[in-house]
Scaffold this motif. Structure first.
Motif, PDB file in Angstrom:
ATOM      1  N   LEU A   1     -13.529  -6.676 -27.842  1.00 10.69           N
ATOM      2  CA  LEU A   1     -12.597  -6.037 -28.766  1.00 10.69           C
ATOM      3  C   LEU A   1     -11.297  -5.636 -28.088  1.00 10.69           C
ATOM      4  O   LEU A   1     -10.219  -5.846 -28.634  1.00 10.69           O
ATOM      5  CB  LEU A   1     -13.253  -4.814 -29.415  1.00 10.69           C
ATOM      6  N   LYS A   2     -11.384  -5.093 -26.876  1.00 11.28           N
ATOM      7  CA  LYS A   2     -10.148  -4.654 -26.203  1.00 11.28           C
ATOM      8  C   LYS A   2      -9.205  -5.818 -25.945  1.00 11.28           C
ATOM      9  O   LYS A   2      -7.991  -5.657 -26.000  1.00 11.28           O
ATOM     10  CB  LYS A   2     -10.467  -3.918 -24.905  1.00 11.28           C
ATOM     11  N   ASP A   3      -9.747  -7.026 -25.714  1.00 13.87           N
ATOM     12  CA  ASP A   3      -8.893  -8.199 -25.523  1.00 13.87           C
ATOM     13  C   ASP A   3      -8.444  -8.787 -26.855  1.00 13.87           C
ATOM     14  O   ASP A   3      -7.365  -9.384 -26.945  1.00 13.87           O
ATOM     15  CB  ASP A   3      -9.625  -9.272 -24.716  1.00 13.87           C
ATOM     16  N   ALA A   4      -9.277  -8.643 -27.885  1.00 12.07           N
ATOM     17  CA  ALA A   4      -8.941  -9.201 -29.195  1.00 12.07           C
ATOM     18  C   ALA A   4      -7.671  -8.578 -29.755  1.00 12.07           C
ATOM     19  O   ALA A   4      -6.906  -9.246 -30.448  1.00 12.07           O
ATOM     20  CB  ALA A   4     -10.101  -8.996 -30.164  1.00 12.07           C
ATOM     21  N   ARG A   5      -7.450  -7.329 -29.426  1.00 11.32           N
ATOM     22  CA  ARG A   5      -6.244  -6.654 -29.929  1.00 11.32           C
ATOM     23  C   ARG A   5      -4.974  -7.359 -29.472  1.00 11.32           C
ATOM     24  O   ARG A   5      -4.017  -7.474 -30.229  1.00 11.32           O
ATOM     25  CB  ARG A   5      -6.242  -5.203 -29.472  1.00 11.32           C
ATOM     26  N   THR A   6      -4.988  -7.831 -28.243  1.00 13.37           N
ATOM     27  CA  THR A   6      -3.789  -8.491 -27.719  1.00 13.37           C
ATOM     28  C   THR A   6      -3.777  -9.986 -28.018  1.00 13.37           C
ATOM     29  O   THR A   6      -2.750 -10.629 -27.862  1.00 13.37           O
ATOM     30  CB  THR A   6      -3.671  -8.290 -26.192  1.00 13.37           C
ATOM     31  N   ARG A   7      -4.924 -10.543 -28.447  1.00 11.26           N
ATOM     32  CA  ARG A   7      -5.030 -11.979 -28.717  1.00 11.26           C
ATOM     33  C   ARG A   7      -5.207 -12.280 -30.198  1.00 11.26           C
ATOM     34  O   ARG A   7      -5.664 -13.362 -30.571  1.00 11.26           O
ATOM     35  CB  ARG A   7      -6.216 -12.547 -27.931  1.00 11.26           C
ATOM     36  N   LEU A   8      -4.863 -11.333 -31.050  1.00 13.66           N
ATOM     37  CA  LEU A   8      -5.108 -11.497 -32.480  1.00 13.66           C
ATOM     38  C   LEU A   8      -4.447 -12.753 -33.054  1.00 13.66           C
ATOM     39  O   LEU A   8      -5.034 -13.454 -33.870  1.00 13.66           O
ATOM     40  CB  LEU A   8      -4.656 -10.257 -33.253  1.00 13.66           C
ATOM     41  N   GLY A   9      -3.253 -13.059 -32.623  1.00 12.18           N
ATOM     42  CA  GLY A   9      -2.564 -14.260 -33.113  1.00 12.18           C
ATOM     43  C   GLY A   9      -3.342 -15.519 -32.788  1.00 12.18           C
ATOM     44  O   GLY A   9      -3.505 -16.414 -33.629  1.00 12.18           O
ATOM     45  N   ARG A  10      -3.854 -15.621 -31.564  1.00 10.14           N
ATOM     46  CA  ARG A  10      -4.631 -16.800 -31.166  1.00 10.14           C
ATOM     47  C   ARG A  10      -5.973 -16.852 -31.898  1.00 10.14           C
ATOM     48  O   ARG A  10      -6.450 -17.922 -32.256  1.00 10.14           O
ATOM     49  CB  ARG A  10      -4.855 -16.814 -29.659  1.00 10.14           C
ATOM     50  N   ILE A  11      -6.581 -15.678 -32.095  1.00  6.07           N
ATOM     51  CA  ILE A  11      -7.847 -15.627 -32.834  1.00  6.07           C
ATOM     52  C   ILE A  11      -7.635 -16.106 -34.267  1.00  6.07           C
ATOM     53  O   ILE A  11      -8.414 -16.893 -34.798  1.00  6.07           O
ATOM     54  CB  ILE A  11      -8.441 -14.201 -32.790  1.00  6.07           C
ATOM     55  N   HIS A  12      -6.551 -15.655 -34.875  1.00 10.40           N
ATOM     56  CA  HIS A  12      -6.211 -16.069 -36.239  1.00 10.40           C
ATOM     57  C   HIS A  12      -6.011 -17.579 -36.303  1.00 10.40           C
ATOM     58  O   HIS A  12      -6.545 -18.252 -37.187  1.00 10.40           O
ATOM     59  CB  HIS A  12      -4.950 -15.335 -36.720  1.00 10.40           C
ATOM     60  N   THR A  13      -5.266 -18.120 -35.369  1.00  7.31           N
ATOM     61  CA  THR A  13      -4.991 -19.559 -35.350  1.00  7.31           C
ATOM     62  C   THR A  13      -6.283 -20.350 -35.186  1.00  7.31           C
ATOM     63  O   THR A  13      -6.516 -21.342 -35.883  1.00  7.31           O
ATOM     64  CB  THR A  13      -4.002 -19.905 -34.219  1.00  7.31           C
ATOM     65  N   ALA A  14      -7.147 -19.921 -34.267  1.00  7.78           N
ATOM     66  CA  ALA A  14      -8.413 -20.618 -34.047  1.00  7.78           C
ATOM     67  C   ALA A  14      -9.258 -20.604 -35.318  1.00  7.78           C
ATOM     68  O   ALA A  14      -9.778 -21.649 -35.740  1.00  7.78           O
ATOM     69  CB  ALA A  14      -9.174 -19.979 -32.886  1.00  7.78           C
ATOM     70  N   ALA A  15      -9.408 -19.430 -35.933  1.00  2.00           N
ATOM     71  CA  ALA A  15     -10.214 -19.315 -37.148  1.00  2.00           C
ATOM     72  C   ALA A  15      -9.628 -20.158 -38.277  1.00  2.00           C
ATOM     73  O   ALA A  15     -10.357 -20.829 -39.003  1.00  2.00           O
ATOM     74  CB  ALA A  15     -10.339 -17.856 -37.568  1.00  2.00           C
ATOM     75  N   ALA A  16      -8.307 -20.121 -38.408  1.00  2.00           N
ATOM     76  CA  ALA A  16      -7.642 -20.887 -39.461  1.00  2.00           C
ATOM     77  C   ALA A  16      -7.863 -22.388 -39.289  1.00  2.00           C
ATOM     78  O   ALA A  16      -7.825 -23.141 -40.268  1.00  2.00           O
ATOM     79  CB  ALA A  16      -6.155 -20.572 -39.484  1.00  2.00           C
ATOM     80  N   HIS A  17      -8.099 -22.827 -38.063  1.00  2.00           N
ATOM     81  CA  HIS A  17      -8.331 -24.249 -37.785  1.00  2.00           C
ATOM     82  C   HIS A  17      -9.813 -24.579 -37.642  1.00  2.00           C
ATOM     83  O   HIS A  17     -10.189 -25.571 -37.018  1.00  2.00           O
ATOM     84  CB  HIS A  17      -7.555 -24.669 -36.540  1.00  2.00           C
ATOM     85  N   GLY A  18     -10.678 -23.726 -38.196  1.00  2.00           N
ATOM     86  CA  GLY A  18     -12.098 -24.030 -38.252  1.00  2.00           C
ATOM     87  C   GLY A  18     -12.907 -23.644 -37.032  1.00  2.00           C
ATOM     88  O   GLY A  18     -14.057 -24.062 -36.903  1.00  2.00           O
ATOM     89  N   GLN A  19     -12.345 -22.852 -36.125  1.00  2.00           N
ATOM     90  CA  GLN A  19     -13.060 -22.424 -34.933  1.00  2.00           C
ATOM     91  C   GLN A  19     -13.360 -20.924 -35.029  1.00  2.00           C
ATOM     92  O   GLN A  19     -12.503 -20.099 -34.725  1.00  2.00           O
ATOM     93  CB  GLN A  19     -12.224 -22.698 -33.673  1.00  2.00           C
TER      94      GLN A  19
END
Length: 98
Positions: A6-24
Motif C-alpha cells: 500500500l505504501k508504494d501504491a500511493r506513489t504508483r497509482l498512475g501505473r496501477i491504473h494503466t495496468a488494470a485498464a489494460h487487463g493486468q
C-alpha cells in the motif's frame, strides 16, 4: 499478477491504473496481508455478471429441489402484516425480526 504494498501504491497509482485498464490486475497489500485487487471496470463487470449468473443458478437448483438456499431470508405474509401494523415503539425495540 503484480503485488504492491500500500505504501508504494500511493506513489504508483498512475501505473496501477494503466495496468488494470489494460487487463493486468494489480494486488495491493497492507502489511503483507489483507490484499485487494484493482481491476478494470470492464473486467469487474464481467466478473460481477458471472457471479450473478452463478447465484441465479444456485437459486434455481435449490428451488427445483424444494430447498431454500443458505443465507436466504424467508419472509411470511404474517411477518408483513405484523410489520405493517407495528407502532414506532415496536420498531424501536427491535423485536420485529422475521
Amino acid at each position: 499478477m503484480e503485488s504492491v504494498p500500500l505504501k508504494d501504491a500511493r506513489t504508483r497509482l498512475g501505473r496501477i491504473h494503466t495496468a488494470a485498464a489494460h487487463g493486468q490486475p494489480v494486488e495491493i497489500t497492507r502489511h503483507g496481508s489483507a490484499p485487494v485487487v484493482v481491476v478494470s471496470k470492464s473486467m469487474y463487470d464481467v466478473m460481477f455478471t458471472d457471479h450473478l449468473r452463478w447465484q441465479a443458478e444456485q437459486y434455481r437448483k435449490a428451488l427445483e429441489e424444494g430447498t431454500i438456499p443458505e443465507g436466504t431470508l424467508v419472509i411470511h405474509r404474517d411477518d408483513l402484516d405484523r410489520w405493517r401494523d407495528a407502532t414506532p415503539e415496536e420498531w424501536a425495540t427491535g423485536k420485529l425480526d422475521a
